[in-house]
Write an enzyme that holds these catalytic residues in place. Structure first.
Site, PDB file in Angstrom:
ATOM      1  N   GLU A  92      44.362  39.941   7.461  1.00 51.02           N
ATOM      2  CA  GLU A  92      42.666  40.204   8.133  1.00 51.02           C
ATOM      3  C   GLU A  92      42.286  40.653   7.185  1.00 51.02           C
ATOM      4  OE1 GLU A  92      43.047  40.360  11.768  1.00 51.02           O
ATOM      5  OE2 GLU A  92      44.618  39.168  11.698  1.00 51.02           O
ATOM      6  N   CYS A 146      35.464  46.766  10.788  1.00 51.56           N
ATOM      7  CA  CYS A 146      35.166  45.495  10.001  1.00 51.56           C
ATOM      8  C   CYS A 146      34.820  44.178  11.130  1.00 51.56           C
ATOM      9  CB  CYS A 146      37.165  45.035  10.424  1.00 51.56           C
ATOM     10  SG  CYS A 146      37.588  44.697  11.245  1.00 51.56           S
TER      11      CYS A 146
HETATM   12  P1  NAD Z   1      41.742  47.799   1.255  1.00 49.31           P
HETATM   13  O1  NAD Z   1      42.054  46.611   0.563  1.00 49.31           O
HETATM   14  O2  NAD Z   1      41.395  48.287  -0.275  1.00 49.31           O
HETATM   15  O3  NAD Z   1      42.998  48.088   1.328  1.00 49.31           O
HETATM   16  C1  NAD Z   1      43.729  47.834   2.181  1.00 49.31           C
HETATM   17  C2  NAD Z   1      45.433  48.761   1.665  1.00 49.31           C
HETATM   18  O4  NAD Z   1      46.175  47.916   0.433  1.00 49.31           O
HETATM   19  C3  NAD Z   1      45.683  50.377   1.969  1.00 49.31           C
HETATM   20  O5  NAD Z   1      46.839  50.004   1.962  1.00 49.31           O
HETATM   21  C4  NAD Z   1      45.567  49.988   0.176  1.00 49.31           C
HETATM   22  O6  NAD Z   1      46.574  51.084  -0.230  1.00 49.31           O
HETATM   23  C5  NAD Z   1      46.486  48.606  -0.598  1.00 49.31           C
HETATM   24  N1  NAD Z   1      46.341  48.744  -1.442  1.00 49.31           N
HETATM   25  C6  NAD Z   1      44.635  48.713  -2.010  1.00 49.31           C
HETATM   26  N2  NAD Z   1      43.955  48.136  -3.423  1.00 49.31           N
HETATM   27  C7  NAD Z   1      45.141  47.467  -3.634  1.00 49.31           C
HETATM   28  C8  NAD Z   1      46.223  46.567  -4.629  1.00 49.31           C
HETATM   29  N3  NAD Z   1      45.375  46.689  -6.065  1.00 49.31           N
HETATM   30  N4  NAD Z   1      47.676  46.102  -4.507  1.00 49.31           N
HETATM   31  C9  NAD Z   1      47.942  45.726  -3.352  1.00 49.31           C
HETATM   32  N5  NAD Z   1      47.441  46.821  -2.550  1.00 49.31           N
HETATM   33  C10 NAD Z   1      46.649  47.577  -2.308  1.00 49.31           C
HETATM   34  O7  NAD Z   1      40.575  47.884   2.662  1.00 49.31           O
HETATM   35  P2  NAD Z   1      40.425  49.346   2.913  1.00 49.31           P
HETATM   36  O8  NAD Z   1      39.238  49.526   2.092  1.00 49.31           O
HETATM   37  O9  NAD Z   1      41.301  50.190   3.286  1.00 49.31           O
HETATM   38  O10 NAD Z   1      39.764  48.700   4.234  1.00 49.31           O
HETATM   39  C11 NAD Z   1      37.957  48.017   3.783  1.00 49.31           C
HETATM   40  C12 NAD Z   1      38.684  46.175   4.371  1.00 49.31           C
HETATM   41  O11 NAD Z   1      39.407  45.591   5.204  1.00 49.31           O
HETATM   42  C13 NAD Z   1      36.663  45.974   4.665  1.00 49.31           C
HETATM   43  O12 NAD Z   1      36.344  44.609   3.855  1.00 49.31           O
HETATM   44  C14 NAD Z   1      37.479  45.196   5.913  1.00 49.31           C
HETATM   45  O13 NAD Z   1      36.226  44.682   6.533  1.00 49.31           O
HETATM   46  C15 NAD Z   1      39.085  44.881   6.192  1.00 49.31           C
HETATM   47  N6  NAD Z   1      39.585  45.177   7.133  1.00 49.31           N
HETATM   48  C16 NAD Z   1      39.736  43.895   7.958  1.00 49.31           C
HETATM   49  C17 NAD Z   1      39.913  43.983   9.883  1.00 49.31           C
HETATM   50  C18 NAD Z   1      40.577  43.429  10.522  1.00 49.31           C
HETATM   51  O14 NAD Z   1      41.369  43.463  11.589  1.00 49.31           O
HETATM   52  N7  NAD Z   1      40.135  41.950  10.111  1.00 49.31           N
HETATM   53  C19 NAD Z   1      40.357  44.959   9.738  1.00 49.31           C
HETATM   54  C20 NAD Z   1      40.390  46.550   8.911  1.00 49.31           C
HETATM   55  C21 NAD Z   1      39.327  46.785   7.919  1.00 49.31           C
END
Ligand code: NAD
Length: 456
Positions: free
Chosen positions: A209, A243
């Site tokens: 997602e 998002c």
């Molecule tokens: P992110 O990708 O930075 O982090 C998401 C998760 O991944 C966190 O739990 C984090 O600890 C982990 N993570 C971060 N870097 C990592 C790595 N290098 N390796 C493994 N795991 C890692 O995202 P965010 O900043 O928490 O959220 C924002 C993004 O999420 C935006 O792009 C938003 O559009 C998207 N989002 C999508 C939905 C949806 O339903 N499609 C919902 C909410 C947010």
């Protein structure tokens, strides 16, 4: 306990078959709901601490959606779990065919920080409903909510069934090395790619997602006042860190000024004269994101808002005009309370502009004309969206939510959540009362019969 010990424990527990029965699953869902009911005020407080969410927003966008999802699953789970009888083709005479949903096994859920409660517990409900064990990894950027969720899960479930691993990139990477049977990830496109690469090593199924730049189109025949209210609601709730928020506006040139005037009115009616003092208005999650967003304020010209507070990490609901496609604000998902406005003259232009970019997670179109609506819905590929509204499709248990292309893979909510955490096992039960020999190599007329039957 190390992560690999936790994994082993969950796999062993899953193998006992304890998680499979309907009664067990329903009991766990009810226990989860009860635990949330008891800790509701703590969750609301934690959402205030991490994101300055007001109580109404915290309930409507997070807790309420989770309750709704649990109620929906409890109501329908028995039917979803039943083996589904399907037809058998003529070539298979004598047999009956079924699709039997079975759990995938050990699931990993990695959650983001923006709706830290709902985006962790909503997929958890699906995983429980489908009969899996779960490791949940909340986002480290929403530590207060992460702590409450951890406490809820630990007080309600045994770790061999559902466990929480708190932490950031390091913990997430360690979890991704494990041979899970399913990974459900919500977050950025960049990390989504890391997750998929890690999953490929074990051929683990993934649901991603993700995000992207979701357009919002306002045509000249739209109900402009309502459009402005619904856009302001979709963009400035959670300070734009949603998002499926409208990322940018494409407005028909003739109605731009009118829309901006109504947007200003809507923002004032939601958050008062000084939104930065409103208890209903959120904050940016971290200084890094705050600084990133502040740079966008240099793009174009500020039409509404524009003030920022370095101490509280807040940025006013802001609308930017005179925007060009090559400006920084148009290069990445904004994920904050800044709304760039671009104008258009005809719909072909709009379709071409959106089609030339990665497929968005959401798209919103405001128009009273069904033809205009249909052009958008039929000619542009995107995850999901609304006609004459924003965000609301996300909160429906009847609509699967997910992206397409760069905005994600797979969708969930309601029955679709059950599906993505299940394997649909196909079974053909053959009769032993008779045998039709035309399939055997020894049959002289077999080929002729097969040719005929497959063309029926
Ligand atoms: P992110 O990708 O930075 O982090 C998401 C998760 O991944 C966190 O739990 C984090 O600890 C982990 N993570 C971060 N870097 C990592 C790595 N290098 N390796 C493994 N795991 C890692 O995202 P965010 O900043 O928490 O959220 C924002 C993004 O999420 C935006 O792009 C938003 O559009 C998207 N989002 C999508 C939905 C949806 O339903 N499609 C919902 C909410 C947010």
């Amino acid at each position: 306990m190390t992560i690999s010990q936790l994994m082993d424990q969950q796999k062993r527990y899953y193998q006992t078959g304890s998680t499979r029965g309907l009664a067990f699953r329903l009991t766990q869902l009810k226990k989860l709901k009860q635990a949330i009911v008891e800790r509701e005020s703590e969750i609301i407080q934690a959402l205030r601490t991490d994101l300055n969410k007001g109580e109404k927003e915290a309930y409507a966008f997070e807790i309420g959606i989770v309750y709704q999802e649990i109620a929906h699953v409890i109501k329908h789970l028995k039917r979803w779990m039943k083996p589904k009888k399907v037809k058998s083709p003529m070539t298979h005479s004598g047999s009956r065919s079924y699709i039997i949903p079975e759990p995938l096994g050990a699931a990993l859920i990695i959650a983001p920080w923006n709706y830290p409660f709902m985006l962790a517990f909503d997929p958890l409900i699906g995983a429980i409903a489908a009969g899996n064990t779960v490791v949940l990894k909340p986002s480290e950027l929403a530590p207060a909510v992460s702590a409450v969720m951890t406490s809820i899960v630990r007080a309600t479930f045994e770790p061999q069934y559902i466990a929480v691993v708190e932490g950031g990139v390091e913990e997430s990477r360690a979890l991704l090395e494990q041979p899970f049977d399913k990974i459900f990830f919500t977050g950025s496109v960049a990390v989504g790619k890391i997750v998929m690469e890690a999953a490929a090593k074990h051929l683990t199924r993934v649901t991603l997602e993700l995000g992207g730049k979701s357009p919002c189109i306002v045509h000249h025949d739209a109900h402009i006042k309502l459009a402005a209210q619904r856009i302001a609601f979709g963009k400035f709730s959670n300070a734009g860190q949603t998002c499926v928020a409208p990322d940018y506006l494409l407005v028909h040139r003739n109605v731009k000024d009118k829309l901006l005037a109504y947007l200003q009115e809507a923002i004032k009616s939601f958050y008062g004269d000084n939104p930065l003092l409103s208890p209903e208005y959120g904050k940016i999650i971290s200084r890094r994101h705050y600084e990133r967003l502040r740079h966008f304020l240099n793009d174009g010209k500020v039409a509404i808002g524009g003030l920022a507070d370095d101490q509280t990490l807040q940025i006013e609901p802001t609308v930017l005009e005179n925007i060009k496609w090559d400006m920084p604000v148009m290069q990445e998902e904004i994920f904050g309370p800044i709304l760039p406005v671009l104008t258009y003259d005809n719909l072909d232009e709009v379709v071409g502009l959106i089609q030339a970019r990665p497929k968005p997670l959401a798209l919103y179109v405001f128009s009273e004309d069904k033809k205009v609506q249909d052009v958008m819905l039929e000619q542009i590929s995107f995850g999901g969206g609304c006609v004459n509204d924003t965000l609301m499709h996300f909160g429906s248990t009847h609509l699967p939510v997910g992206g397409v292309g760069e905005s994600g893979m797979g969708s969930y909510h309601g029955e679709m959540s059950f599906h993505i955490f299940s394997h649909m096992k196909s079974i053909l039960k053959q009769t032993t009362r008779f045998d039709i020999p035309f399939r055997y190599p020894s049959s002289q007329i077999g080929l002729k019969i097969i040719r005929r039957l497959t063309k029926l």
